[in-house]
Design a protein around this motif. Structure first.
Motif, PDB file in Angstrom:
ATOM      1  N   SER A 122     -27.973  14.022 -61.619  1.00 23.06           N
ATOM      2  CA  SER A 122     -29.367  14.472 -61.623  1.00 23.06           C
ATOM      3  C   SER A 122     -29.741  15.121 -60.290  1.00 23.06           C
ATOM      4  CB  SER A 122     -30.294  13.283 -61.899  1.00 23.06           C
ATOM      5  OG  SER A 122     -31.644  13.661 -61.802  1.00 23.06           O
ATOM      6  N   LEU A 123     -29.291  14.545 -59.180  1.00 26.35           N
ATOM      7  CA  LEU A 123     -29.605  15.078 -57.857  1.00 26.35           C
ATOM      8  C   LEU A 123     -28.862  16.389 -57.597  1.00 26.35           C
ATOM      9  CD1 LEU A 123     -29.550  11.724 -55.879  1.00 26.35           C
ATOM     10  CD2 LEU A 123     -31.557  13.092 -56.452  1.00 26.35           C
ATOM     11  N   VAL A 124     -27.663  16.524 -58.149  1.00 28.05           N
ATOM     12  CA  VAL A 124     -26.922  17.778 -58.038  1.00 28.05           C
ATOM     13  C   VAL A 124     -27.635  18.876 -58.822  1.00 28.05           C
ATOM     14  CG1 VAL A 124     -24.792  18.969 -58.716  1.00 28.05           C
ATOM     15  CG2 VAL A 124     -24.665  16.765 -57.558  1.00 28.05           C
ATOM     16  N   ASP A 125     -28.099  18.538 -60.036  1.00 27.80           N
ATOM     17  CA  ASP A 125     -28.821  19.519 -60.859  1.00 27.80           C
ATOM     18  C   ASP A 125     -30.085  20.003 -60.158  1.00 27.80           C
ATOM     19  OD1 ASP A 125     -26.894  19.259 -62.805  1.00 27.80           O
ATOM     20  OD2 ASP A 125     -28.037  17.836 -64.015  1.00 27.80           O
ATOM     21  N   LYS A 126     -30.725  19.125 -59.396  1.00 24.99           N
ATOM     22  CA  LYS A 126     -31.943  19.485 -58.673  1.00 24.99           C
ATOM     23  C   LYS A 126     -31.635  20.057 -57.288  1.00 24.99           C
ATOM     24  CE  LYS A 126     -33.844  15.400 -59.114  1.00 24.99           C
ATOM     25  NZ  LYS A 126     -34.846  14.307 -59.019  1.00 24.99           N
ATOM     26  N   ARG A 127     -30.335  20.206 -56.979  1.00 26.65           N
ATOM     27  CA  ARG A 127     -29.873  20.754 -55.702  1.00 26.65           C
ATOM     28  C   ARG A 127     -30.318  19.912 -54.507  1.00 26.65           C
ATOM     29  NH1 ARG A 127     -27.647  25.628 -56.779  1.00 26.65           N
ATOM     30  NH2 ARG A 127     -28.366  26.754 -58.628  1.00 26.65           N
ATOM     31  N   GLU A 128     -30.513  18.625 -54.733  1.00 30.79           N
ATOM     32  CA  GLU A 128     -30.809  17.725 -53.628  1.00 30.79           C
ATOM     33  C   GLU A 128     -29.529  17.157 -53.039  1.00 30.79           C
ATOM     34  OE1 GLU A 128     -34.288  15.181 -53.882  1.00 30.79           O
ATOM     35  OE2 GLU A 128     -34.701  15.990 -55.882  1.00 30.79           O
ATOM     36  N   ILE A 129     -28.435  17.292 -53.754  1.00 28.15           N
ATOM     37  CA  ILE A 129     -27.096  17.025 -53.229  1.00 28.15           C
ATOM     38  C   ILE A 129     -26.283  18.297 -53.430  1.00 28.15           C
ATOM     39  CG2 ILE A 129     -24.955  15.725 -53.542  1.00 28.15           C
ATOM     40  CD1 ILE A 129     -26.559  13.310 -54.294  1.00 28.15           C
ATOM     41  N   LEU A 130     -25.711  18.822 -52.363  1.00 23.19           N
ATOM     42  CA  LEU A 130     -24.970  20.077 -52.425  1.00 23.19           C
ATOM     43  C   LEU A 130     -23.530  19.826 -52.849  1.00 23.19           C
ATOM     44  CD1 LEU A 130     -26.285  21.811 -49.175  1.00 23.19           C
ATOM     45  CD2 LEU A 130     -27.162  21.985 -51.515  1.00 23.19           C
ATOM     46  N   THR A 131     -22.940  20.789 -53.541  1.00 24.90           N
ATOM     47  CA  THR A 131     -21.555  20.693 -53.992  1.00 24.90           C
ATOM     48  C   THR A 131     -20.747  21.881 -53.486  1.00 24.90           C
ATOM     49  OG1 THR A 131     -22.101  21.828 -56.070  1.00 24.90           O
ATOM     50  CG2 THR A 131     -22.175  19.417 -56.080  1.00 24.90           C
ATOM     51  N   ASN A 132     -19.439  21.695 -53.415  1.00 26.99           N
ATOM     52  CA  ASN A 132     -18.523  22.762 -53.033  1.00 26.99           C
ATOM     53  C   ASN A 132     -17.967  23.449 -54.278  1.00 26.99           C
ATOM     54  OD1 ASN A 132     -18.667  22.215 -50.201  1.00 26.99           O
ATOM     55  ND2 ASN A 132     -17.336  20.446 -50.532  1.00 26.99           N
ATOM     56  N   ASP A 133     -17.585  24.704 -54.135  1.00 30.87           N
ATOM     57  CA  ASP A 133     -16.965  25.453 -55.220  1.00 30.87           C
ATOM     58  C   ASP A 133     -15.460  25.193 -55.179  1.00 30.87           C
ATOM     59  OD1 ASP A 133     -16.069  27.190 -57.132  1.00 30.87           O
ATOM     60  OD2 ASP A 133     -17.141  28.947 -56.359  1.00 30.87           O
ATOM     61  N   LEU A 134     -14.978  24.318 -56.057  1.00 37.76           N
ATOM     62  CA  LEU A 134     -13.570  23.925 -56.041  1.00 37.76           C
ATOM     63  C   LEU A 134     -12.652  25.008 -56.580  1.00 37.76           C
ATOM     64  CD1 LEU A 134     -13.743  20.158 -57.104  1.00 37.76           C
ATOM     65  CD2 LEU A 134     -13.800  21.178 -54.828  1.00 37.76           C
ATOM     66  N   LYS A 162     -12.659  27.907 -55.254  1.00 39.78           N
ATOM     67  CA  LYS A 162     -12.382  28.729 -54.069  1.00 39.78           C
ATOM     68  C   LYS A 162     -11.787  27.916 -52.910  1.00 39.78           C
ATOM     69  CE  LYS A 162     -16.171  31.922 -55.101  1.00 39.78           C
ATOM     70  NZ  LYS A 162     -17.463  32.497 -54.616  1.00 39.78           N
ATOM     71  N   HIS A 163     -12.120  26.635 -52.853  1.00 39.97           N
ATOM     72  CA  HIS A 163     -11.692  25.826 -51.713  1.00 39.97           C
ATOM     73  C   HIS A 163     -11.165  24.481 -52.201  1.00 39.97           C
ATOM     74  CE1 HIS A 163     -13.776  28.706 -49.149  1.00 39.97           C
ATOM     75  NE2 HIS A 163     -14.826  28.565 -49.931  1.00 39.97           N
ATOM     76  N   GLU A 164     -10.202  23.952 -51.487  1.00 38.48           N
ATOM     77  CA  GLU A 164      -9.752  22.591 -51.742  1.00 38.48           C
ATOM     78  C   GLU A 164     -10.701  21.612 -51.063  1.00 38.48           C
ATOM     79  OE1 GLU A 164      -5.662  21.966 -50.779  1.00 38.48           O
ATOM     80  OE2 GLU A 164      -4.969  23.037 -52.572  1.00 38.48           O
ATOM     81  N   GLY A 165     -10.622  20.362 -51.501  1.00 37.97           N
ATOM     82  CA  GLY A 165     -11.498  19.340 -50.943  1.00 37.97           C
ATOM     83  C   GLY A 165     -12.300  18.674 -52.043  1.00 37.97           C
ATOM     84  N   PHE A 166     -13.308  17.923 -51.638  1.00 38.34           N
ATOM     85  CA  PHE A 166     -14.130  17.183 -52.587  1.00 38.34           C
ATOM     86  C   PHE A 166     -15.278  18.038 -53.100  1.00 38.34           C
ATOM     87  CE2 PHE A 166     -11.889  13.640 -50.765  1.00 38.34           C
ATOM     88  CZ  PHE A 166     -11.857  12.695 -51.786  1.00 38.34           C
TER      89      PHE A 166
END
Length: 241
Positions: free
Chosen positions: A136-148, A150-154
């Motif tokens: 829910s917080l990711v959908d609201k952009r209150e927690i940011l995510t990486n584009d997997l 393009k980049h390795e990592g979490f």
């Protein structure tokens, strides 16, 4: 005068500690002010037949309109437009051209020097509630995510601060750890038992999806609760033990 007004509004919004989602929306609306001001300048230059400056200020005005439209679609409609040139910067510039993540990592390392992990007796199903909250917080952009892709990592950077939590003291040695999608929806997910006074630093997210050597893996999301130590642990102190 206009810059002073915008700077004052910026400080006021920052003082209110508004969530990033709504703060960015406010900045998008706030950007209308300098755009209209530049439009007024453009009109005046045209009226005075100052065509060179009219051309230059027109470019500035078009750039402001362009980024205002991009921000409106991104922050209000959750969409990236194909005409967004900032995606080209991310795609073609080297990773170290963007220093934001490295600076955040340095800050976290400095913070953790004076911290210790506190054991939490979590409820059996807390990870199910945690996943629901994180999504829910990711959908609201209150927690940011990486584009997997393009980049390795979490997917969610390790040691990302969980935005909505509260530590409720039950008695001298018992605390309840509560989390939620907002401060209005907190629920208890675990108990902390500690004799010394508890001085929280933060509740951090670990685990989740990650990519390594081109392969995507999944780890359950977990929470790590950190509190202040009475004094920082140093190498010299370790060597004396």
């Amino acid at each position: 005068m206009l810059l002073d007004i915008i700077n004052g509004l910026n400080k006021f919004l920052g003082f209110l500690d508004i969530s990033p989602k709504y703060l960015n929306r406010a900045y998008t609306i706030l950007s209308i002010l300098p755009t209209l001001y530049v439009l007024r300048i453009v009109y005046g230059l045209w009226d005075n037949q100052n065509y060179l400056q009219f051309f230059l200020y027109s470019l500035v005005f078009l750039a402001l309109i362009y980024f205002s439209v991009l921000n409106f679609f991104y922050y209000f409609l959750d969409k990236n437009l194909k005409i967004d040139i900032t995606q080209l910067f991310v795609k073609y510039l080297p990773d170290d051209a963007f220093n934001i993540q490295s600076e955040q990592t340095k800050q976290n390392k400095k913070l953790f020097e004076h911290a210790k992990e506190v054991a939490v007796d979590f409820d059996e199903d807390y990870q199910l509630r945690l996943v629901e909250n994180i999504q829910s917080l990711v959908d609201k952009r209150e927690i940011l995510t990486n584009d997997l892709t393009k980049h390795e990592g979490f997917l969610i950077e390790e040691n990302t601060l969980y935005p909505y939590y509260y530590v409720k003291q039950v008695d001298d040695q018992t605390y309840q750890l509560q989390i939620g999608k907002s401060y209005r929806e907190l629920e208890t997910v675990g108990v902390i038992r500690q004799v010394e006074p508890l001085n929280p630093i933060g509740l951090f997210i670990v685990g989740g999806d990650f990519v390594k050597q081109g392969i995507r893996y999944h780890e359950p999301y977990q929470l790590k609760f950190l509190a202040k130590t009475t004094e920082p642990v140093t190498r010299s102190r370790r060597s004396k033990k």
